[in-house]
Scaffold this motif. Structure first.
Motif, short mmCIF file in Angstrom:
data_model
loop_
_atom_site.label_atom_id
_atom_site.label_comp_id
_atom_site.label_asym_id
_atom_site.label_seq_id
_atom_site.Cartn_x
_atom_site.Cartn_y
_atom_site.Cartn_z
N MET A 109 0.85 -1.18 0.00
CA MET A 109 0.00 0.00 0.00
C MET A 109 0.89 1.24 0.00
N ASN A 110 0.57 2.18 -0.86
CA ASN A 110 1.26 3.46 -0.85
C ASN A 110 0.74 4.30 0.30
N LYS A 111 1.65 5.02 0.96
CA LYS A 111 1.22 5.82 2.10
C LYS A 111 2.12 7.03 2.26
N LEU A 112 1.61 8.00 3.01
CA LEU A 112 2.34 9.20 3.36
C LEU A 112 2.54 9.20 4.88
N ASN A 113 3.63 9.78 5.34
CA ASN A 113 3.91 9.89 6.78
C ASN A 113 4.24 11.32 7.11
N TYR A 114 3.66 11.82 8.22
CA TYR A 114 3.94 13.17 8.68
C TYR A 114 3.48 13.29 10.12
N LYS A 115 4.38 13.74 11.00
CA LYS A 115 4.06 13.96 12.42
C LYS A 115 3.37 12.74 13.04
N ASP A 116 3.88 11.57 12.82
CA ASP A 116 3.33 10.32 13.36
C ASP A 116 1.94 9.97 12.82
N TYR A 117 1.52 10.59 11.73
CA TYR A 117 0.26 10.24 11.08
C TYR A 117 0.57 9.55 9.76
N ILE A 118 -0.31 8.66 9.39
CA ILE A 118 -0.18 7.92 8.14
C ILE A 118 -1.38 8.26 7.27
N GLY A 119 -1.12 8.48 6.00
CA GLY A 119 -2.19 8.77 5.06
C GLY A 119 -2.15 7.82 3.88
N SER A 120 -3.30 7.45 3.40
CA SER A 120 -3.40 6.58 2.23
C SER A 120 -3.15 7.39 0.96
N VAL A 121 -2.79 6.68 -0.10
CA VAL A 121 -2.59 7.30 -1.42
C VAL A 121 -3.39 6.51 -2.44
N ASN A 122 -4.28 7.19 -3.12
CA ASN A 122 -5.11 6.57 -4.16
C ASN A 122 -5.09 7.47 -5.38
#
Length: 107
Positions: free
Chosen positions: A1-14
């Protein structure tokens, strides 16, 4: 799964081929926060902005930032075995499960 990381948060990429846009959601929180962009750079920027705004709102309303509870479904056999094992160790089931996850994640 592609994801983003910032300030201990994870975000999905679609990617929506129909709309020609990247989009995603912040994962692991009880709220539904989404972001989008027409390039990887703009998606990343919008994700970071969404995280910063989420943190600001949570601070303003004194809301817990991360949802720290979740539910799982276990077979009766697995539940009973885990419950009995935790009791033998003198632990509540949730503490045993958390310890098991931590041991496997941070080993």
């Amino acid at each position: 799964m592609n994801k983003l990381n910032y300030k201990d948060y994870i975000g999905s990429v679609n990617f929506s081929e129909e709309d020609g846009v990247f989009w995603g959601k912040i994962l692991g929180i009880s709220d539904s926060i989404s972001y989008e962009g027409d390039s990887v750079e703009s998606l990343t920027a919008d994700f970071r902005e969404a995280v910063d705004e989420y943190i600001e709102i949570c601070d303003e309303y004194q809301k817990e930032l991360v949802n720290s509870t979740f539910s799982i479904c276990l077979s009766p056999e697995t539940y009973n075995a885990a419950f009995l094992y935790a009791r033998q160790k003198g632990l509540p089931l949730n503490v045993y499960i958390e310890d098991t996850i931590r041991t496997n994640l941070f080993a």
